[in-house]
Design a protein around this motif. Structure first.
Motif, mmCIF file in Angstrom:
data_model
loop_
_atom_site.group_PDB
_atom_site.id
_atom_site.type_symbol
_atom_site.label_atom_id
_atom_site.label_comp_id
_atom_site.label_asym_id
_atom_site.label_seq_id
_atom_site.Cartn_x
_atom_site.Cartn_y
_atom_site.Cartn_z
ATOM 1 N N GLU A 28 0.845 -1.189 0.000
ATOM 2 C CA GLU A 28 0.000 0.000 0.000
ATOM 3 C C GLU A 28 0.881 1.239 0.000
ATOM 4 O OE1 GLU A 28 -2.894 -0.230 3.153
ATOM 5 O OE2 GLU A 28 -3.944 -1.877 2.147
ATOM 6 N N ALA A 29 0.438 2.254 -0.746
ATOM 7 C CA ALA A 29 1.224 3.479 -0.905
ATOM 8 C C ALA A 29 0.349 4.697 -0.620
ATOM 9 C CB ALA A 29 1.782 3.562 -2.326
ATOM 10 N N ALA A 30 0.983 5.740 -0.133
ATOM 11 C CA ALA A 30 0.296 7.007 0.138
ATOM 12 C C ALA A 30 0.124 7.794 -1.147
ATOM 13 C CB ALA A 30 1.105 7.825 1.147
ATOM 14 N N SER A 34 -0.269 8.705 -9.521
ATOM 15 C CA SER A 34 0.794 9.504 -10.134
ATOM 16 C C SER A 34 1.859 9.895 -9.111
ATOM 17 C CB SER A 34 0.197 10.749 -10.792
ATOM 18 O OG SER A 34 1.201 11.513 -11.404
ATOM 19 N N GLU A 35 1.431 10.313 -7.920
ATOM 20 C CA GLU A 35 2.389 10.699 -6.877
ATOM 21 C C GLU A 35 3.227 9.503 -6.436
ATOM 22 O OE1 GLU A 35 -0.381 14.209 -4.842
ATOM 23 O OE2 GLU A 35 -0.419 12.167 -4.007
ATOM 24 N N ALA A 36 2.589 8.360 -6.250
ATOM 25 C CA ALA A 36 3.316 7.159 -5.837
ATOM 26 C C ALA A 36 4.273 6.700 -6.930
ATOM 27 C CB ALA A 36 2.334 6.048 -5.473
ATOM 28 N N LEU A 139 13.299 -5.090 -4.939
ATOM 29 C CA LEU A 139 11.886 -4.764 -5.144
ATOM 30 C C LEU A 139 11.194 -4.445 -3.823
ATOM 31 C CD1 LEU A 139 10.898 -7.319 -7.907
ATOM 32 C CD2 LEU A 139 10.643 -4.841 -8.054
ATOM 33 N N GLY A 140 11.473 -5.231 -2.801
ATOM 34 C CA GLY A 140 10.883 -4.977 -1.488
ATOM 35 C C GLY A 140 11.331 -3.642 -0.918
ATOM 36 N N MET A 141 12.615 -3.362 -0.998
ATOM 37 C CA MET A 141 13.161 -2.115 -0.461
ATOM 38 C C MET A 141 12.649 -0.910 -1.235
ATOM 39 S SD MET A 141 15.697 0.461 -0.944
ATOM 40 C CE MET A 141 16.691 -0.247 -2.228
ATOM 41 N N LEU A 142 12.668 -0.979 -2.551
ATOM 42 C CA LEU A 142 12.262 0.167 -3.378
ATOM 43 C C LEU A 142 10.785 0.505 -3.180
ATOM 44 C CD1 LEU A 142 14.153 -0.819 -6.659
ATOM 45 C CD2 LEU A 142 14.761 1.036 -5.091
ATOM 46 N N THR A 143 9.933 -0.516 -3.195
ATOM 47 C CA THR A 143 8.505 -0.238 -3.035
ATOM 48 C C THR A 143 8.185 0.222 -1.617
ATOM 49 O OG1 THR A 143 8.059 -2.604 -2.676
ATOM 50 C CG2 THR A 143 7.740 -1.746 -4.917
ATOM 51 N N SER A 144 8.843 -0.351 -0.630
ATOM 52 C CA SER A 144 8.619 0.091 0.753
ATOM 53 C C SER A 144 9.036 1.551 0.939
ATOM 54 C CB SER A 144 9.387 -0.786 1.743
ATOM 55 O OG SER A 144 8.846 -2.073 1.771
ATOM 56 N N LYS A 145 10.185 1.886 0.399
ATOM 57 C CA LYS A 145 10.692 3.261 0.521
ATOM 58 C C LYS A 145 9.779 4.249 -0.209
ATOM 59 C CE LYS A 145 15.057 5.769 0.304
ATOM 60 N NZ LYS A 145 16.474 5.698 -0.051
ATOM 61 N N ALA A 146 9.284 3.859 -1.381
ATOM 62 C CA ALA A 146 8.436 4.750 -2.176
ATOM 63 C C ALA A 146 6.996 4.801 -1.657
ATOM 64 C CB ALA A 146 8.441 4.298 -3.645
ATOM 65 N N ALA A 147 6.607 3.881 -0.814
ATOM 66 C CA ALA A 147 5.225 3.811 -0.347
ATOM 67 C C ALA A 147 4.840 4.975 0.562
ATOM 68 C CB ALA A 147 4.977 2.495 0.381
ATOM 69 N N GLY A 148 5.783 5.475 1.338
ATOM 70 C CA GLY A 148 5.478 6.536 2.289
ATOM 71 C C GLY A 148 5.188 7.850 1.619
ATOM 72 N N GLY A 149 4.735 8.785 2.434
ATOM 73 C CA GLY A 149 4.415 10.111 1.894
ATOM 74 C C GLY A 149 5.568 10.983 2.011
#
Length: 149
Positions: A28-30, A34-36, A139-149
Protein backbone atom coordinates in the motif's frame (compact mmCIF):
# COMPACT_ATOMS: atom_id res chain seq x y z
CA UNK A 1 -17.80 -8.11 -26.11
CA UNK A 2 -18.44 -11.43 -24.36
CA UNK A 3 -14.94 -12.63 -25.30
CA UNK A 4 -13.43 -9.48 -23.76
CA UNK A 5 -15.47 -9.93 -20.56
CA UNK A 6 -14.39 -13.57 -20.35
CA UNK A 7 -10.75 -12.59 -20.90
CA UNK A 8 -10.94 -9.89 -18.21
CA UNK A 9 -12.56 -12.31 -15.75
CA UNK A 10 -9.91 -14.95 -16.47
CA UNK A 11 -7.13 -12.40 -16.01
CA UNK A 12 -8.57 -11.25 -12.68
CA UNK A 13 -8.90 -14.85 -11.50
CA UNK A 14 -5.29 -15.57 -12.49
CA UNK A 15 -4.08 -12.44 -10.71
CA UNK A 16 -6.10 -13.29 -7.58
CA UNK A 17 -4.77 -16.86 -7.61
CA UNK A 18 -1.19 -15.62 -8.03
CA UNK A 19 -1.62 -13.18 -5.11
CA UNK A 20 -3.04 -15.96 -2.94
CA UNK A 21 -0.11 -18.23 -3.75
CA UNK A 22 2.42 -15.54 -2.85
CA UNK A 23 3.61 -14.95 -6.40
CA UNK A 24 2.54 -11.33 -6.30
CA UNK A 25 3.46 -8.76 -3.71
CA UNK A 26 1.18 -5.86 -2.81
CA UNK A 27 2.43 -2.76 -1.00
CA UNK A 28 0.00 0.00 0.00
CA UNK A 29 1.22 3.48 -0.90
CA UNK A 30 0.30 7.01 0.14
CA UNK A 31 -1.10 9.56 -2.30
CA UNK A 32 -2.40 9.26 -5.82
CA UNK A 33 -1.19 6.76 -8.39
CA UNK A 34 0.79 9.50 -10.13
CA UNK A 35 2.39 10.70 -6.88
CA UNK A 36 3.32 7.16 -5.84
CA UNK A 37 4.71 6.39 -9.31
CA UNK A 38 6.76 9.61 -9.17
CA UNK A 39 8.18 8.55 -5.79
CA UNK A 40 9.01 5.09 -7.12
CA UNK A 41 10.82 6.60 -10.12
CA UNK A 42 12.82 8.81 -7.76
CA UNK A 43 13.70 5.93 -5.43
CA UNK A 44 14.65 3.62 -8.33
CA UNK A 45 16.89 6.24 -9.93
CA UNK A 46 18.33 7.16 -6.54
CA UNK A 47 19.34 3.52 -6.08
CA UNK A 48 21.30 3.61 -9.35
CA UNK A 49 18.81 1.70 -11.50
CA UNK A 50 17.34 2.90 -14.78
CA UNK A 51 13.65 3.53 -15.46
CA UNK A 52 13.20 2.35 -19.04
CA UNK A 53 9.49 3.08 -19.41
CA UNK A 54 6.45 4.42 -17.64
CA UNK A 55 3.21 3.19 -19.17
CA UNK A 56 0.05 5.08 -18.21
CA UNK A 57 -2.69 2.48 -18.72
CA UNK A 58 -5.39 4.94 -17.63
CA UNK A 59 -4.35 7.46 -20.28
CA UNK A 60 -4.32 4.68 -22.87
CA UNK A 61 -7.89 3.75 -22.00
CA UNK A 62 -8.95 7.40 -22.09
CA UNK A 63 -7.39 7.79 -25.55
CA UNK A 64 -9.93 5.31 -26.91
CA UNK A 65 -12.77 6.77 -24.82
CA UNK A 66 -12.80 3.90 -22.32
CA UNK A 67 -12.67 4.10 -18.54
CA UNK A 68 -10.04 2.51 -16.36
CA UNK A 69 -8.97 3.15 -12.80
CA UNK A 70 -5.65 4.99 -12.54
CA UNK A 71 -2.84 2.56 -13.32
CA UNK A 72 0.78 3.05 -14.33
CA UNK A 73 3.40 0.41 -15.06
CA UNK A 74 7.03 1.21 -14.29
CA UNK A 75 9.67 -0.86 -16.09
CA UNK A 76 13.15 -0.59 -14.64
CA UNK A 77 16.34 -2.46 -14.00
CA UNK A 78 20.00 -2.59 -13.20
CA UNK A 79 22.40 -4.52 -15.49
CA UNK A 80 24.35 -5.67 -12.40
CA UNK A 81 21.32 -7.75 -11.40
CA UNK A 82 19.75 -8.53 -14.77
CA UNK A 83 22.86 -9.62 -16.65
CA UNK A 84 23.60 -12.73 -14.52
CA UNK A 85 19.99 -13.83 -14.98
CA UNK A 86 20.22 -13.35 -18.74
CA UNK A 87 23.54 -15.18 -18.79
CA UNK A 88 21.79 -18.14 -17.18
CA UNK A 89 18.94 -18.04 -19.72
CA UNK A 90 18.71 -15.30 -22.34
CA UNK A 91 15.01 -16.02 -22.84
CA UNK A 92 14.43 -14.55 -19.36
CA UNK A 93 14.65 -11.29 -21.31
CA UNK A 94 10.97 -11.90 -21.99
CA UNK A 95 10.19 -10.96 -18.36
CA UNK A 96 13.06 -8.61 -17.58
CA UNK A 97 13.51 -5.73 -16.81
CA UNK A 98 11.54 -5.65 -13.57
CA UNK A 99 8.03 -4.20 -13.49
CA UNK A 100 5.85 -2.66 -10.81
CA UNK A 101 2.21 -1.78 -11.41
CA UNK A 102 0.99 1.25 -9.48
CA UNK A 103 -2.78 1.36 -9.39
CA UNK A 104 -5.87 2.50 -7.56
CA UNK A 105 -7.51 -0.39 -5.73
CA UNK A 106 -10.88 0.88 -4.47
CA UNK A 107 -9.40 4.19 -3.35
CA UNK A 108 -6.10 2.78 -2.04
CA UNK A 109 -2.97 3.29 -4.14
CA UNK A 110 -0.90 0.11 -4.29
CA UNK A 111 2.31 -1.20 -5.80
CA UNK A 112 2.00 -4.74 -7.17
CA UNK A 113 4.82 -6.85 -8.55
CA UNK A 114 5.53 -10.48 -9.28
CA UNK A 115 8.21 -12.05 -7.14
CA UNK A 116 11.42 -12.68 -9.11
CA UNK A 117 11.40 -16.38 -8.17
CA UNK A 118 7.90 -16.82 -9.60
CA UNK A 119 8.63 -14.59 -12.59
CA UNK A 120 11.72 -16.64 -13.50
CA UNK A 121 10.36 -20.10 -12.63
CA UNK A 122 9.71 -21.02 -16.27
CA UNK A 123 13.30 -20.29 -17.30
CA UNK A 124 16.59 -22.12 -16.81
CA UNK A 125 17.62 -19.70 -14.07
CA UNK A 126 18.82 -21.39 -10.89
CA UNK A 127 16.49 -20.53 -8.00
CA UNK A 128 19.53 -19.92 -5.79
CA UNK A 129 21.19 -17.49 -8.21
CA UNK A 130 22.41 -14.56 -6.12
CA UNK A 131 20.97 -12.02 -8.56
CA UNK A 132 17.44 -13.41 -8.04
CA UNK A 133 17.72 -12.90 -4.29
CA UNK A 134 19.09 -9.40 -4.82
CA UNK A 135 16.19 -8.57 -7.17
CA UNK A 136 13.75 -9.76 -4.51
CA UNK A 137 15.39 -7.58 -1.88
CA UNK A 138 15.57 -4.59 -4.21
CA UNK A 139 11.89 -4.76 -5.14
CA UNK A 140 10.88 -4.98 -1.49
CA UNK A 141 13.16 -2.12 -0.46
CA UNK A 142 12.26 0.17 -3.38
CA UNK A 143 8.51 -0.24 -3.04
CA UNK A 144 8.62 0.09 0.75
CA UNK A 145 10.69 3.26 0.52
CA UNK A 146 8.44 4.75 -2.18
CA UNK A 147 5.22 3.81 -0.35
CA UNK A 148 5.48 6.54 2.29
CA UNK A 149 4.41 10.11 1.89
Amino acid sequence: MHKISTLVAASLLAATTAMAEGHMQRVEAAGTVSEAADRLVSVVEGAGATVFARVNHGAGAASVEMELADAELLIFGNPMLGTPVLQADITAGLVLPLRVLVHDDAGQTVFVYETPAAMLSDFAVPADLEAVGRMTGALGMLTSKAAGG
